[in-house]
Design an enzyme around this catalytic site. Structure first.
Site, mmCIF file in Angstrom:
data_model
loop_
_atom_site.group_PDB
_atom_site.id
_atom_site.type_symbol
_atom_site.label_atom_id
_atom_site.label_comp_id
_atom_site.label_asym_id
_atom_site.label_seq_id
_atom_site.Cartn_x
_atom_site.Cartn_y
_atom_site.Cartn_z
ATOM 1 N N ASP A 11 68.331 31.873 -24.569
ATOM 2 C CA ASP A 11 69.261 31.951 -23.442
ATOM 3 C C ASP A 11 70.250 30.794 -23.502
ATOM 4 O O ASP A 11 70.196 29.838 -22.713
ATOM 5 C CB ASP A 11 68.488 31.960 -22.121
ATOM 6 C CG ASP A 11 67.699 33.247 -21.934
ATOM 7 O OD1 ASP A 11 68.063 34.262 -22.567
ATOM 8 O OD2 ASP A 11 66.725 33.234 -21.168
ATOM 9 N N LYS A 61 68.878 45.369 -21.533
ATOM 10 C CA LYS A 61 68.560 46.101 -20.294
ATOM 11 C C LYS A 61 69.605 47.174 -19.968
ATOM 12 O O LYS A 61 70.223 47.168 -18.902
ATOM 13 C CB LYS A 61 68.415 45.136 -19.116
ATOM 14 C CG LYS A 61 67.306 44.106 -19.270
ATOM 15 C CD LYS A 61 67.212 43.234 -18.022
ATOM 16 C CE LYS A 61 66.079 42.223 -18.126
ATOM 17 N NZ LYS A 61 66.419 41.113 -19.048
ATOM 18 N N ASP A 64 72.633 53.000 -17.327
ATOM 19 C CA ASP A 64 73.838 53.807 -17.153
ATOM 20 C C ASP A 64 73.435 55.279 -17.185
ATOM 21 O O ASP A 64 72.256 55.613 -17.191
ATOM 22 C CB ASP A 64 74.853 53.472 -18.257
ATOM 23 C CG ASP A 64 76.293 53.520 -17.762
ATOM 24 O OD1 ASP A 64 76.672 54.564 -17.173
ATOM 25 O OD2 ASP A 64 77.038 52.544 -17.957
ATOM 26 N N ASN A 67 74.247 59.828 -21.286
ATOM 27 C CA ASN A 67 75.089 59.827 -22.476
ATOM 28 C C ASN A 67 75.461 58.411 -22.905
ATOM 29 O O ASN A 67 75.494 58.096 -24.102
ATOM 30 C CB ASN A 67 76.359 60.640 -22.222
ATOM 31 C CG ASN A 67 77.199 60.799 -23.469
ATOM 32 O OD1 ASN A 67 76.769 61.391 -24.452
ATOM 33 N ND2 ASN A 67 78.417 60.250 -23.445
ATOM 34 N N THR A 123 61.581 40.272 -12.746
ATOM 35 C CA THR A 123 60.615 39.289 -12.252
ATOM 36 C C THR A 123 61.198 38.359 -11.197
ATOM 37 O O THR A 123 60.467 37.606 -10.560
ATOM 38 C CB THR A 123 60.049 38.446 -13.415
ATOM 39 O OG1 THR A 123 61.124 37.884 -14.165
ATOM 40 C CG2 THR A 123 59.188 39.307 -14.324
ATOM 41 N N GLN A 194 61.543 32.551 -11.045
ATOM 42 C CA GLN A 194 60.517 33.564 -11.287
ATOM 43 C C GLN A 194 59.604 33.655 -10.067
ATOM 44 O O GLN A 194 58.985 32.671 -9.672
ATOM 45 C CB GLN A 194 59.702 33.225 -12.543
ATOM 46 C CG GLN A 194 60.543 33.067 -13.805
ATOM 47 C CD GLN A 194 61.217 34.348 -14.238
ATOM 48 O OE1 GLN A 194 60.890 35.415 -13.754
ATOM 49 N NE2 GLN A 194 62.168 34.253 -15.150
#
Length: 238
Positions: A11, A61, A64, A67, A123, A194
């Site tokens: 990250d 992630k 949508d 398609n 989370t 978290q």
């Protein structure tokens, strides 16, 4: 020392920062590439990791219409990553289309199909937020299980869940369903954002296959030492 159950979160904001971290943590074999880094670096960071023989969790992630997620998953599968994610709340049709697209993309590229896993509940979401903000009128553990079962029914390989839901999912979904747990925090690390965390050893004992760990390792004064400390903790888990 190695531990193939730990996925370290890359990250960071750019490729250069990512390479510096990868080089600093040479013992790490499995890395997570998320939205921030992939938006900045694109496929280049995947090429960097592949060149170092690292395993890759592409955690974008997708969420949508069927398609669109199918097209995204087809493209992502061509990179030959080990794991990738889609939100379960995309719905049954989107999950099914995404799974088929992963198989197609991998076949087109001549690579092994990525395992496609569904994000159940982030989370960072608490039971209170699920009820009051998202207006979902079921208990959080029940909702996470429903999302995981839907994903399993349409052929997905596993789910992302908090450590607090993993024991229930393992018991009901079975041993072959891959369970990935972010939100894991050693006793010596801050929980930060978290909301539903356990320690690494507790999460593995509960049934997690993989743990996604970021800041307790990457933001530590000595990242390699922090990683080894967690890996050592996991050696005590039967």
């Amino acid at each position: 020392m190695t531990n193939n159950k730990i996925i370290v979160a890359l990250d960071v904001p750019d490729t250069e920062s990512a390479i510096a971290l990868i080089d600093k943590l040479e013992s790490v074999t499995f890395w997570k590439v998320g939205l921030e880094l992939f938006t900045s670096s694109g496929p280049r960071i995947l090429e960097v990791l592949k060149s170092r023989q690292k395993r890759i969790f592409l955690d974008l992630k997708f969420h949508d219409i069927p398609n669109t997620v199918a097209g995204a998953c087809r493209g992502a599968a061509r990179y030959g990553v080990d794991l990738m994610t889609i939100h379960a709340t995309s719905g049954r049709d989107a999950l099914k289309a995404a799974k088929e697209a992963v198989e197609e993309g991998a076949a087109q590229a001549g690579v092994k199909p990525s395992k496609l896993i569904a994000v159940t509940v982030l989370t960072s979401i608490s039971a209170r937020q699920l009820a009051l903000d998202l207006k979902i009128p079921v208990e959080l553990p029940e909702y996470a299980l429903d999302m995981a079962l839907m994903a399993q029914e349409v052929g997905l390989d596993g789910a992302v869940c908090s450590p607090q839901e993993v024991a229930q999912l393992r018991q009901i979904c079975g041993d072959d369903f891959v369970l990935v747990c972010p939100g894991v925090r050693p006793t010596w690390a801050e929980a930060k954002d978290q909301k539903r965390s356990l320690t690494p050893s507790q999460a593995i004992q509960a049934g997690a296959d993989y743990l996604v760990i970021g800041r307790p390792i990457t933001a530590a004064a000595e990242p390699e030492l922090a990683w080894k400390r967690i890996a050592q903790e996991l050696t005590t888990v039967a």
